[in-house]
Design an enzyme around this catalytic site. Structure first.
Site: not given
Ligand code: FBP
Length: 273
Positions: A184-185
Site C-alpha cells: 500500500i502506498k
C-alpha cells in the site's frame, strides 16, 4: 504436503525482489502523464537521464509501460520493476480527475519482465465504483500469474475535506488491505502517532509513504521518512523529492540510510552532499 500453488510461489519470489529486505525504497516515475511535463526541467524531461542517475540506489522502480520499454537497458537487473497500469492526464476537466484509465495490461507488464503491478484507487471519488472494478480486474489477472499488486490508495473525493487527515488515510489503507493489495502506498499523516494508526489499519499489509510534493528542505523530507519507519511503515515510494533534487543520488543515499540502516534524519542528511 506441498500446498503452495505455482502462482503463490511466484508472488512470494517477486515480492522478495521488491521488499525482500523487509523495507523498500521505490522510485515513482509516472509523473510524465500524471502531472505532465511541468514536473521536469530541460535535463529531466528525458527519462533515460533521470533513470541513469537514480539506478543503483533503489529496491524497485515504478513506471508506466511505455517508459519502461524506452529505458529497459538501464534498469534491467538493477532494480525490481513495478509497472503501473493505470493513469490519467492533468489535461482533463477537473470533474474527471478522480478517475484513472487503463494504461497497460497485466499481461504486458509480465511480457516486459515486471515483478509487480501498480494501480491507483481514489477512495471516495464519484468514480469509486469504476476504479474498484478496474482494480479487481487487475488484481485478479495479477493473482493468476503470481504478480503482487501495489495499490496507490488515495482517498480523494467531493466529501473529503482533508485527504491527509488520519481518519481518511486510515480508511483508504484499510480499504486497500480489504481489496487485496499486497503493498500500500499512501499519504503521510504528519506524525509517528497518526501514521502508526494507518499501519495498524492496514492489518499487516506493508504500508509505504507516498513522497508528495518537494519539501522546503532535505531534512524536512528525511524527517517524514524517519517518522514513517518509526511508525512501522515499510519504506517510501518517492518521485519528486528525488528527481527534482539537484543531487538525486545523494538524496537516495540519505533515504536508504534511514529506511535500511535505521539512521536518524540528522545523520542521513549529511549523506546528501
Ligand atoms: P511523488 O513522490 O512525486 O509524490 O510521487 C508519488 C506519486 O504518487 C506518483 O506516483 C504520482 O504520479 C504522483 O505522486 C501523484 O501525484 P498527485 O498527488 O499530485 O496526484
Amino acid at each position: 504436503m506441498i500446498d503452495l500453488t505455482y502462482n503463490a510461489v511466484g508472488k512470494k519470489i517477486r515480492l522478495n525482489r521488491i521488499i525482500g529486505r523487509g523495507r523498500a525504497v521505490i522510485f515513482a516515475f509516472d509523473h510524465g502523464v500524471e502531472h505532465g511535463p511541468s514536473d521536469f526541467n530541460a535535463e529531466t524531461i528525458n527519462p533515460r537521464r533521470v533513470i541513469e542517475k537514480v539506478i543503483g540506489g533503489l529496491d524497485a522502480i515504478m513506471m508506466l509501460p511505455g517508459v519502461a520499454r524506452l529505458t529497459w537497458d538501464i534498469w534491467s537487473n538493477r532494480a525490481a520493476l513495478i509497472i503501473k497500469v493505470t493513469s490519467k492526464t492533468n489535461l482533463r476537466p477537473e470533474t474527471e480527475k478522480l478517475l484513472q484509465s487503463p494504461f497497460g495490461l497485466v499481461e504486458e507488464a509480465i511480457a516486459i519482465g515486471a515483478d509487480g503491478v501498480a494501480a491507483t484507487v481514489y477512495w471516495g471519488s464519484q468514480y469509486e465504483d469504476e476504479m474498484l472494478e478496474q482494480w479487481v480486474n487487475i488484481r485478479n489477472t495479477a493473482e493468476t500469474y503470481g504478480l503482487p499488486c501495489l495499490q496507490l490508495a488515495y482517498p480523494r473525493g467531493p466529501a473529503i475535506k482533508n485527504m491527509y487527515d488520519v481518519e481518511i488515510v486510515k480508511y483508504g489503507a484499510r480499504a486497500a488491505a480489504e481489496s487485496g493489495a499486497d503493498l500500500i502506498k499512501t499519504y503521510y499523516t504528519g506524525s509517528v502517532e497518526t501514521f502508526r494508526q494507518v499501519v495498524e489499519a492496514a492489518s499487516g499489509v506493508p504500508v509505504l509513504m507516498s513522497g508528495g510534493p518537494r519539501r522546503n528542505t532535505d531534512l524536512e523530507f528525511l524527517v517524514d521518512v524517519y517518522n514513517v519507519i518509526q511508525a512501522g511503515g515499510r519504506g517510501v515510494v518517492v518521485g519528486r523529492n528525488v528527481f527534482q533534487h539537484s543531487n538525486p543520488r545523494g538524496m537516495l543515499r540519505a533515504i536508504n540510510a534511514i529506511v535500511h540502516e535505521d539512521k536518524t534524519p540528522e545523520e542521513a542528511v549529511k549523506l546528501v552532499t
